[in-house]
Scaffold this active site. Sequence first.
Site, short mmCIF file in Angstrom:
data_model
loop_
_atom_site.label_atom_id
_atom_site.label_comp_id
_atom_site.label_asym_id
_atom_site.label_seq_id
_atom_site.Cartn_x
_atom_site.Cartn_y
_atom_site.Cartn_z
N HIS A 91 30.95 36.51 47.99
CA HIS A 91 30.80 37.41 46.81
C HIS A 91 31.66 36.91 45.64
O HIS A 91 32.73 36.76 45.89
CB HIS A 91 31.04 38.91 47.51
CG HIS A 91 30.98 40.00 46.33
ND1 HIS A 91 29.98 40.32 45.42
CD2 HIS A 91 32.13 40.53 45.71
CE1 HIS A 91 30.50 41.14 44.38
NE2 HIS A 91 31.55 41.31 44.82
N GLU B 56 24.32 49.46 42.89
CA GLU B 56 25.50 50.69 42.54
C GLU B 56 25.22 51.09 41.16
O GLU B 56 26.09 51.54 40.56
CB GLU B 56 26.73 49.85 43.05
CG GLU B 56 27.11 48.76 42.20
CD GLU B 56 28.40 48.24 42.93
OE1 GLU B 56 29.53 48.70 42.71
OE2 GLU B 56 28.28 46.91 43.60
N CYS C 261 29.24 46.48 46.36
CA CYS C 261 28.64 45.20 46.29
C CYS C 261 27.95 44.65 47.61
O CYS C 261 27.22 43.64 47.82
CB CYS C 261 29.42 44.05 45.61
SG CYS C 261 30.15 44.63 44.25
N ASN D 184 29.23 38.89 36.89
CA ASN D 184 29.19 39.69 38.29
C ASN D 184 27.76 40.48 38.28
O ASN D 184 27.40 41.08 37.34
CB ASN D 184 30.49 40.72 38.36
CG ASN D 184 30.39 41.40 39.76
OD1 ASN D 184 29.73 40.96 40.71
ND2 ASN D 184 31.63 42.07 39.98
N SER E 131 33.19 46.86 47.58
CA SER E 131 34.46 47.59 47.41
C SER E 131 34.42 49.00 48.21
O SER E 131 33.25 49.78 48.50
CB SER E 131 34.68 47.98 45.78
OG SER E 131 35.29 46.66 45.28
N1 CAA Z 1 45.54 30.43 30.75
C1 CAA Z 1 45.22 30.38 31.89
N2 CAA Z 1 45.02 31.20 32.80
C2 CAA Z 1 45.66 32.14 32.54
C3 CAA Z 1 46.10 32.78 31.37
C4 CAA Z 1 46.15 31.83 30.37
N3 CAA Z 1 46.59 31.92 28.90
N4 CAA Z 1 46.72 33.99 31.36
C5 CAA Z 1 46.45 34.47 32.57
N5 CAA Z 1 45.96 33.48 33.37
C6 CAA Z 1 45.47 33.80 34.73
C7 CAA Z 1 46.35 34.36 35.65
O1 CAA Z 1 47.55 33.78 35.92
C8 CAA Z 1 45.58 35.06 36.57
O2 CAA Z 1 45.30 33.97 37.52
P1 CAA Z 1 45.62 34.07 39.09
O3 CAA Z 1 45.17 35.45 39.51
O4 CAA Z 1 45.28 32.94 39.67
O5 CAA Z 1 47.35 34.22 38.71
C9 CAA Z 1 44.08 35.04 35.85
O6 CAA Z 1 44.32 34.23 34.63
C10 CAA Z 1 43.84 36.74 35.55
O7 CAA Z 1 44.99 37.08 34.75
P2 CAA Z 1 45.51 38.58 35.32
O8 CAA Z 1 45.66 39.01 36.45
O9 CAA Z 1 46.65 38.96 34.34
O10 CAA Z 1 44.16 39.37 34.62
P3 CAA Z 1 43.74 40.68 34.09
O11 CAA Z 1 44.88 41.70 34.40
O12 CAA Z 1 43.43 40.64 33.04
O13 CAA Z 1 42.79 41.26 35.33
C11 CAA Z 1 41.05 41.31 37.09
C12 CAA Z 1 42.05 40.41 36.03
C13 CAA Z 1 41.91 42.07 37.83
C14 CAA Z 1 40.29 40.44 37.88
C15 CAA Z 1 40.10 42.28 35.91
O14 CAA Z 1 39.50 41.29 35.48
C16 CAA Z 1 39.47 43.29 36.92
O15 CAA Z 1 39.89 44.25 37.05
N6 CAA Z 1 38.21 42.95 37.17
C17 CAA Z 1 37.22 43.96 37.81
C18 CAA Z 1 37.75 44.18 39.19
C19 CAA Z 1 37.08 43.01 39.89
O16 CAA Z 1 36.39 42.17 39.82
N7 CAA Z 1 37.93 42.64 41.42
C20 CAA Z 1 37.67 41.64 42.07
C21 CAA Z 1 37.80 42.11 43.81
S1 CAA Z 1 36.71 43.66 44.21
C22 CAA Z 1 35.28 43.03 44.17
O17 CAA Z 1 34.97 41.84 44.43
C23 CAA Z 1 34.14 43.97 43.96
C24 CAA Z 1 33.36 43.78 42.64
O18 CAA Z 1 32.58 42.97 42.48
C25 CAA Z 1 34.07 44.55 41.51
#
Ligand code: CAA
Length: 426
Positions: free
Chosen positions: A249, A88, A120, A314, A347
């Site tokens: 994945h 991609e 992916c 990733n 996705s």
């Molecule tokens: N200590 C420990 N843990 C903490 C913390 C701290 N101080 N602060 C937050 N966390 C935890 C949260 O509780 C959360 O855990 P849970 O999901 O188990 O509750 C985790 O850390 C992440 O916190 P947030 O959800 O607040 O994180 P974020 O808003 O920064 O976003 C994300 C996380 C959505 C994965 C972001 O990194 C993102 O958008 N990534 C790209 C998208 C992605 O990878 N999606 C995956 C599914 S799609 C797919 O698989 C296709 C692909 O390859 C893209």
Amino acid sequence: MKHDDSQTVVGIDQLGLYLPHYVLSLDKLAEARGVPPEKISIGLGAQKMAVAPPWEDTVTLGASAAERALARGSVAPDEIGLLLVATETAVDHAKPVSIFLHELLGLPSNCRTFELKHACYSGTAGVMIAADWVRSGAARGRKALIVATDIARYDLHSSAEFTQGAGAVALVVSEQPRLLELDPVSGVFASNVYDFWRPLDRREALVDGKFSLDCYLAALDGAVADYRAGLNGSGGTSLTERYAAMLYHTPFPKMAYKAHLRLFERDRAVAGTDGTNGAHRSAADGNGDLAAAAERSYAELVEPSLTLARLVGNTYTASLYLCLAWIAEQRARELAGREVGLFSYGSGCCAEFFAGRFTGSCATAARSIGAAELLASRREIDVEQYEAFTCEGSAGGTPGREEAGAAYLAGIRDHKRLYERTSWSS
Ligand code: CAA
């Protein structure tokens, strides 16, 4: 896995892996972005991400992985009749990455070649197409080469920045494979969603982060339900008991954890409705602690496969196959003759759940992957160097020894990408 006697056994004969030479600690990135490091190391389960320098792109990463697969598996270029490149991170809207690889690898002119896209998922799409091509007889004894190659890029300073990475995996698919036999039964799920996408004018992907997690888990449910439907009478089987390892994945390691807990929960629901897994149900209930049983299942079946995802990030199309590369290399002796489950998610979305059985002699092919050696040879960079490598407009260069694999991007002239082979490739 049962094979009909009349059915040709097809699968992964050899796996080639390649990672960029540079790596950034996510603790350092968290510090630079003002994010608590535990959010990344514990919340996402990620520690480092591979960073591609300007002279590496999906062509060079893919060529290096493919060269390793062919050389280490003693597969001659003229044995390859089908080359599919899944990515991609295309380098051109019309000219596929595959045709550059075709030249760099010296493949024959009667080798069919094209690029595949579905986020992916397309690496798995390639594996399925290749397996069907071999089973159909159209291969005429030749092998297929599937290359999954990607550079995951999000906007700097975005929350997704911590889930970047880069790398490639090449899979030789053939009859009588030396590494992993593929079961022809698989389960598919597709649905049009806007969870992650990259408009044509953007280098960096856009993502609806939280929604993407929900889409992934919904696709797992759908693909597993379809897989069970294809199991002919044994659809109530507990998948988390059947497989010696479960590979997912892995955009970040915590996603694989969430996925496995979901699979475990769904296994329990199926066992509860058809009664075929009474033993499984009572064992867990006997402990009185389903959550603990799910955690144990994760620790045993999934966690051992996540080292590369944790230390590379990733790799989109290659991500699932990095998990396969690691457990094959690290646990081949223990897994010989045993089945693994695999879940591929792209996705947008399309997903597939399938299974394979490691061959009795898989240790020989697995030993040559060289994943641990690739990790050990990387160089740590700081945030400033990472930003310089990643900035738009930097493309091409002349790497020193070890700073590239089989080939590098020398530059772009008249909108044409110019690749050179290195003299030191493996
Ligand atoms: N200590 C420990 N843990 C903490 C913390 C701290 N101080 N602060 C937050 N966390 C935890 C949260 O509780 C959360 O855990 P849970 O999901 O188990 O509750 C985790 O850390 C992440 O916190 P947030 O959800 O607040 O994180 P974020 O808003 O920064 O976003 C994300 C996380 C959505 C994965 C972001 O990194 C993102 O958008 N990534 C790209 C998208 C992605 O990878 N999606 C995956 C599914 S799609 C797919 O698989 C296709 C692909 O390859 C893209």
